[in-house]
Design a protein around this motif. Structure first.
Motif, PDB file in Angstrom:
ATOM      1  N   PHE A   1      -7.800  -1.596   4.782  1.00 29.25           N
ATOM      2  CA  PHE A   1      -7.708  -1.871   3.645  1.00 29.25           C
ATOM      3  C   PHE A   1      -9.492  -2.497   3.141  1.00 29.25           C
ATOM      4  CE2 PHE A   1      -2.805  -2.173   3.973  1.00 29.25           C
ATOM      5  CZ  PHE A   1      -2.658  -2.372   2.863  1.00 29.25           C
ATOM      6  N   LYS A   2      -9.663  -2.549   1.872  1.00 30.89           N
ATOM      7  CA  LYS A   2     -10.916  -2.670   1.645  1.00 30.89           C
ATOM      8  C   LYS A   2     -11.666  -3.742   1.953  1.00 30.89           C
ATOM      9  CE  LYS A   2     -12.713   0.831  -1.444  1.00 30.89           C
ATOM     10  NZ  LYS A   2     -12.902   2.060  -1.252  1.00 30.89           N
ATOM     11  N   ASP A   3     -10.199  -5.030   2.140  1.00 28.08           N
ATOM     12  CA  ASP A   3     -11.147  -5.989   2.931  1.00 28.08           C
ATOM     13  C   ASP A   3     -11.245  -6.053   4.151  1.00 28.08           C
ATOM     14  OD1 ASP A   3      -8.366  -5.989   3.343  1.00 28.08           O
ATOM     15  OD2 ASP A   3      -7.945  -7.491   2.356  1.00 28.08           O
ATOM     16  N   GLY A   4     -11.195  -5.152   5.129  1.00 27.26           N
ATOM     17  CA  GLY A   4     -11.188  -4.813   6.040  1.00 27.26           C
ATOM     18  C   GLY A   4      -9.431  -5.056   7.089  1.00 27.26           C
ATOM     19  N   GLU A   5      -9.017  -5.650   6.699  1.00 26.30           N
ATOM     20  CA  GLU A   5      -7.529  -5.185   7.456  1.00 26.30           C
ATOM     21  C   GLU A   5      -7.136  -4.913   7.494  1.00 26.30           C
ATOM     22  OE1 GLU A   5      -2.754  -7.790   7.403  1.00 26.30           O
ATOM     23  OE2 GLU A   5      -4.849  -8.204   5.125  1.00 26.30           O
ATOM     24  N   THR A   6      -6.315  -4.457   8.557  1.00 31.03           N
ATOM     25  CA  THR A   6      -5.292  -3.299   8.888  1.00 31.03           C
ATOM     26  C   THR A   6      -4.075  -3.372   9.026  1.00 31.03           C
ATOM     27  OG1 THR A   6      -7.367  -2.112   9.788  1.00 31.03           O
ATOM     28  CG2 THR A   6      -5.214  -1.365  10.991  1.00 31.03           C
ATOM     29  N   LEU A   7      -3.538  -2.570   8.590  1.00 35.29           N
ATOM     30  CA  LEU A   7      -1.732  -2.316   8.875  1.00 35.29           C
ATOM     31  C   LEU A   7      -1.086  -1.923   9.568  1.00 35.29           C
ATOM     32  CD1 LEU A   7      -0.601  -4.128   5.095  1.00 35.29           C
ATOM     33  CD2 LEU A   7      -1.213  -5.660   7.335  1.00 35.29           C
ATOM     34  N   GLU A   8      -0.481  -1.914  10.416  1.00 40.60           N
ATOM     35  CA  GLU A   8      -0.196  -1.170  11.230  1.00 40.60           C
ATOM     36  C   GLU A   8       1.518  -0.907  10.331  1.00 40.60           C
ATOM     37  OE1 GLU A   8       0.397  -2.672  15.932  1.00 40.60           O
ATOM     38  OE2 GLU A   8      -1.780  -2.614  15.606  1.00 40.60           O
ATOM     39  N   ALA A   9       1.459   0.931  10.864  1.00 40.60           N
ATOM     40  CA  ALA A   9       3.088   1.658  10.789  1.00 40.60           C
ATOM     41  C   ALA A   9       3.250   2.015  11.197  1.00 40.60           C
ATOM     42  CB  ALA A   9       2.514   1.563   8.907  1.00 40.60           C
ATOM     43  N   ASP A  10       4.860   2.628  11.147  1.00 35.12           N
ATOM     44  CA  ASP A  10       4.975   3.700  11.633  1.00 35.12           C
ATOM     45  C   ASP A  10       6.107   5.018  10.340  1.00 35.12           C
ATOM     46  OD1 ASP A  10       5.214   3.117  14.350  1.00 35.12           O
ATOM     47  OD2 ASP A  10       6.809   1.467  13.555  1.00 35.12           O
ATOM     48  N   GLU A  11       5.518   4.042   9.402  1.00 38.87           N
ATOM     49  CA  GLU A  11       6.033   4.820   8.189  1.00 38.87           C
ATOM     50  C   GLU A  11       6.053   4.329   7.459  1.00 38.87           C
ATOM     51  OE1 GLU A  11      10.059   6.279   7.446  1.00 38.87           O
ATOM     52  OE2 GLU A  11      10.878   5.478   9.705  1.00 38.87           O
ATOM     53  N   ILE A  12       4.966   5.588   6.011  1.00 39.95           N
ATOM     54  CA  ILE A  12       4.315   4.872   5.509  1.00 39.95           C
ATOM     55  C   ILE A  12       4.374   5.615   4.391  1.00 39.95           C
ATOM     56  CG2 ILE A  12       1.770   5.227   3.898  1.00 39.95           C
ATOM     57  CD1 ILE A  12       0.531   4.683   6.843  1.00 39.95           C
ATOM     58  N   ILE A  13       5.237   5.363   3.650  1.00 39.33           N
ATOM     59  CA  ILE A  13       5.482   5.963   1.754  1.00 39.33           C
ATOM     60  C   ILE A  13       4.999   5.125   0.325  1.00 39.33           C
ATOM     61  CG2 ILE A  13       7.830   6.153   0.212  1.00 39.33           C
ATOM     62  CD1 ILE A  13       8.041   7.003   3.760  1.00 39.33           C
ATOM     63  N   PHE A  14       4.118   6.770  -0.359  1.00 39.46           N
ATOM     64  CA  PHE A  14       3.647   6.041  -1.729  1.00 39.46           C
ATOM     65  C   PHE A  14       4.276   6.539  -2.533  1.00 39.46           C
ATOM     66  CE2 PHE A  14       0.394   7.073   1.635  1.00 39.46           C
ATOM     67  CZ  PHE A  14      -0.885   6.245   1.229  1.00 39.46           C
ATOM     68  N   ALA A  15       4.704   5.364  -3.158  1.00 44.00           N
ATOM     69  CA  ALA A  15       5.610   5.362  -4.215  1.00 44.00           C
ATOM     70  C   ALA A  15       4.554   5.080  -5.450  1.00 44.00           C
ATOM     71  CB  ALA A  15       6.296   4.206  -4.415  1.00 44.00           C
ATOM     72  N   THR A  16       3.878   5.920  -5.777  1.00 48.54           N
ATOM     73  CA  THR A  16       2.760   6.130  -6.694  1.00 48.54           C
ATOM     74  C   THR A  16       2.879   6.943  -7.635  1.00 48.54           C
ATOM     75  OG1 THR A  16       1.661   8.352  -5.191  1.00 48.54           O
ATOM     76  CG2 THR A  16       0.749   5.599  -4.134  1.00 48.54           C
ATOM     77  N   GLY A  17       3.641   7.258  -7.941  1.00 51.55           N
ATOM     78  CA  GLY A  17       3.884   8.153  -9.568  1.00 51.55           C
ATOM     79  C   GLY A  17       4.264   9.704  -9.823  1.00 51.55           C
ATOM     80  N   TYR A  18       3.867   9.887 -10.636  1.00 49.94           N
ATOM     81  CA  TYR A  18       3.859  10.999 -10.708  1.00 49.94           C
ATOM     82  C   TYR A  18       3.069  12.026 -11.860  1.00 49.94           C
ATOM     83  CZ  TYR A  18       8.149  10.675  -8.188  1.00 49.94           C
ATOM     84  OH  TYR A  18       9.146  10.573  -7.527  1.00 49.94           O
ATOM     85  N   ASP A  19       3.108  12.572 -12.192  1.00 46.20           N
ATOM     86  CA  ASP A  19       1.898  13.662 -13.389  1.00 46.20           C
ATOM     87  C   ASP A  19       1.933  13.836 -14.714  1.00 46.20           C
ATOM     88  OD1 ASP A  19      -0.970  13.144 -11.720  1.00 46.20           O
ATOM     89  OD2 ASP A  19      -0.011  14.609 -10.973  1.00 46.20           O
ATOM     90  N   ASN A  20       1.810  13.878 -15.640  1.00 46.20           N
ATOM     91  CA  ASN A  20       2.143  14.824 -16.646  1.00 46.20           C
ATOM     92  C   ASN A  20       2.874  15.507 -16.849  1.00 46.20           C
ATOM     93  OD1 ASN A  20       1.633  15.392 -19.720  1.00 46.20           O
ATOM     94  ND2 ASN A  20       1.163  13.382 -19.807  1.00 46.20           N
ATOM     95  N   MET A  21       3.761  15.815 -17.406  1.00 45.81           N
ATOM     96  CA  MET A  21       4.462  17.573 -17.358  1.00 45.81           C
ATOM     97  C   MET A  21       3.836  18.650 -17.537  1.00 45.81           C
ATOM     98  SD  MET A  21       8.465  15.909 -19.687  1.00 45.81           S
ATOM     99  CE  MET A  21       9.049  17.262 -18.931  1.00 45.81           C
ATOM    100  N   ARG A  22       2.788  17.976 -18.306  1.00 50.23           N
ATOM    101  CA  ARG A  22       1.743  18.868 -18.489  1.00 50.23           C
ATOM    102  C   ARG A  22       0.703  20.170 -16.883  1.00 50.23           C
ATOM    103  NH1 ARG A  22      -3.735  18.966 -22.268  1.00 50.23           N
ATOM    104  NH2 ARG A  22      -4.058  21.165 -22.915  1.00 50.23           N
TER     105      ARG A  22
END
Length: 634
Positions: free
Chosen positions: A540-561
């Motif tokens: 992360f930008k603050d320098g912290e690292t979080l370890e993970a076996d799985e990463i899921i991006f629930a970051t939404g969707y673009d416009n229908m266009r």
């Protein structure tokens, strides 16, 4: 040099859309005793006289300052919220052949619809008279609702605070329901005639010279409801879906998904959920219902089918589309069809919004994907531990985090900005109570009452509703803040619905995950952007690292266009307008209405919106097919 003010995420709008200003409550007080029927009847008579006199300026005297006339297809072939008497008069004066609305009547067909005392504000302090209406236009019939208040600046005359009018059917083109239902058989001697099953197969496969008038992309709630409405108006319609079965768009989503809206809000047209149906529908149960619905409504659906080419002919006003269909026997056939309308019903959101972050390709864990690709957490072998990071704090992000926790993962949810949170019970009780609940009004009446509130007034009412929900949820919200979770109250403190309409996300309807966060069972990483994906986690930008076996991006969707551009190309995408968010009148942009490209429509939304607006879409298409309306008509 001055810097531009940063707009908080909770006030963010869809690009190009208008920021909806909340309306103001009128200066009126409580009314305790009144003959509601007489008040409504006198106003309706005066309104009809003003319409028949063809002098729009007379109509002005029947509306309060700050009033709104919201219309759907009764005054024009579009959706409008006419704000204030002057705008109402200007609109009526601009009609090329005078008002399309010819008359209205009081609707007394059931107790809910009769004139009655009713509040126009959330707290119930401003009372007036409300009455359901029936209406006649130049080409059809419809329904409406008026709310009347005293005008204390004009001798306490009763005037309209809100008027809602909506077309429901075209005269001579009524739905094939009720007394207009089909016979089902043609009695008598007809050598060689086919039975229902044979006719059904021929129609579903568009055998011989049969062609669909409408092609719908997507067999979710948008595609199914719009096809059902079109079918009842006898418009040949074909739905295509890339999945093997109807309902797979829900069936294939994450394992623990259950609808966050209650059953009374989610009924489909013509075939409501049965009385034993659970309040909240599991995704696989909904998928089964969708599949059954398609059969019961005799909808023509081609699954395992993709559109490979589409060309629009401006002169002929029709499409030439090429479809590849994998049939039940495993063979693939190519079909060329010529519909006059294409409906993109691929969901009110478009393509998944997957961020591009340095190091993504170097991740060595078990899984890195978008939430739309997540099928569920895996069981962890005894003695092992796994770590999951979920980026995003809306419904999907919380549900997926809870799924990971229940499977034994060490879970961190990354919240980059703020989120509106309300508990399912308190939020839905406050927002939907009295409309969508056990023993509540008929669904069509509830829809009419909800739609009759102009969005600017809905925003003002929901500012009060949001404050009430927050009061009831105070222990939950206090616990979240103590855990480091950042909350907001939605656009201008108007909560859930306004966030949904304004930007399509940014909220969580709590069904259990919030308490897990409060108890520290799900950790929060708040307010930091991701710098880099490392082989074993996130930096992360603050320098912290979080370890993970799985990463899921629930970051939404673009416009229908954007989806339209991907499917149909740049030429169409440049002609259509952006979808979702409010226009300058406070109506949602482009969805369920003309898009800017003839013969092309966007359709999406939750189950309730699809139920309601499927009728409006079908009426527009039917009117064009019958020559009642032209695409260019106002």
């Amino acid at each position: 040099m001055a810097t531009a003010a940063v707009i908080p995420s909770y006030n963010r709008t869809e690009p190009g859309s208008s920021r909806l200003e909340a309306a103001s409550y009128p200066e009126s007080g409580a009314v305790n005793e009144v003959d509601a029927h007489t008040v409504a009847a006198e106003w309706v008579d005066a309104f009809n006289q003003a319409l028949s006199g063809q002098d729009p300026t007379v109509v002005k005297e029947l509306f309060l300052p700050g009033s709104v006339w919201r219309d759907q297809l009764a005054l024009s072939w579009d959706y409008h919220s006419l704000n204030g008497p002057d705008k109402i008069v200007s609109f009526l004066q601009g009609a090329p052949e005078g008002s399309r609305l010819k008359s209205i009547k009081i609707d007394q067909s059931n107790p809910t619809r009769k004139p009655s005392l009713a509040a126009v504000d959330f707290k119930g302090k401003i009372n007036g008279v409300a009455s359901f209406l029936t209406l006649e236009t130049d080409v059809g019939r419809g329904r409406g609702l008026v709310r009347l208040l005293h005008d204390h600046q004009d001798g306490s005359k009763w005037k309209a605070f809100t008027l809602f009018t909506a077309m429901h059917e075209l005269r001579g083109c009524e739905e094939t329901t009720g007394s207009n239902r089909p016979q089902g058989v043609d009695h008598g001697g007809h050598p060689g005639r086919k039975n229902w099953q044979e006719r059904r197969v021929a129609t579903e496969n568009y055998e011989g010279e049969l062609e669909p008038t409408v092609l719908i992309l997507g067999a979710g709630q948008g595609g199914l409801t719009s096809a059902a409405r079109l079918h009842q108006l006898q418009i040949p319609t074909l739905i295509i879906d890339k999945n093997p079965r109807v309902g797979d768009n829900w069936r294939n989503r994450y394992h623990q998904l259950v609808l966050h809206d209650p059953v009374w809000y989610d009924h489909l047209p013509y075939v409501p959920f049965p009385s034993h149906w659970p309040v909240f529908t599991p995704k696989d149960k909904l998928a089964e219902w969708f599949e059954s619905y398609a059969h019961l409504m005799e909808l023509n659906v081609w699954t395992s089918t993709t559109l490979t080419d589409a060309k629009w002919d401006d002169e002929k006003r029709q499409w030439t589309v090429t479809l590849e269909r994998q049939k039940a026997d495993g063979k693939t056939e190519t079909r060329t069809l010529h519909p006059r309308h294409v409906v993109q019903a691929t969901g009110h959101s478009g393509e998944m919004q997957m961020p591009s972050i340095k190091g993504m390709d170097d991740f060595k864990g078990d899984r890195l994907c978008h939430s739309s690709q997540f099928r569920g957490a895996q069981s962890i072998p005894e003695g092992q531990t796994k770590r999951a990071i979920v980026v995003g704090c809306c419904n999907s992000g919380h549900d997926i985090s809870q799924d990971f926790y229940e499977h034994g993962y060490d879970v961190t949810i990354v919240q980059r900005s703020s989120t509106y949170v309300m508990s399912s019970k308190n939020g839905l009780d406050v927002l939907l109570g009295g409309l969508y609940e056990e023993g509540g009004p008929e669904t069509e009446d509830a829809d009419l009452m909800f739609m009759s509130i102009p969005n600017a007034m809905l925003k003002r009412m929901h500012q009060d509703a949001t404050a009430e929900i927050s009061k009831r949820d105070e222990p939950l919200l206090r616990g979240l803040q103590k855990a480091g979770f950042k909350l907001d109250d939605g656009p201008d403190d108007a909560g859930f619905f306004m966030k949904y309409f304004q930007r399509g996300g940014g909220y969580y309807i709590d069904v259990g995950c919030s308490q897990l966060i409060i108890d520290g069972k799900i950790k929060i990483k708040q307010g930091q952007e991701i710098e880099e994906v490392k082989p074993n986690g996130l930096l992360f930008k603050d320098g912290e690292t979080l370890e993970a076996d799985e990463i899921i991006f629930a970051t939404g969707y673009d416009n229908m266009r954007g989806t339209a551009r991907k499917i149909f190309g740049d030429e169409l995408a440049e002609r259509v307008k952006d979808v979702w968010g409010f226009d300058h009148e406070g109506e949602l942009r482009t969805m369920w209405r003309r898009t800017g490209h003839p013969g092309f429509w966007f359709f999406g939304g939750n189950l309730a919106l699809c139920r309601y607006y499927s009728r409006m879409l079908a009426l527009q298409i039917k009117a064009m097919e019958e020559g009642i309306m032209k695409y260019e008509d106002p």
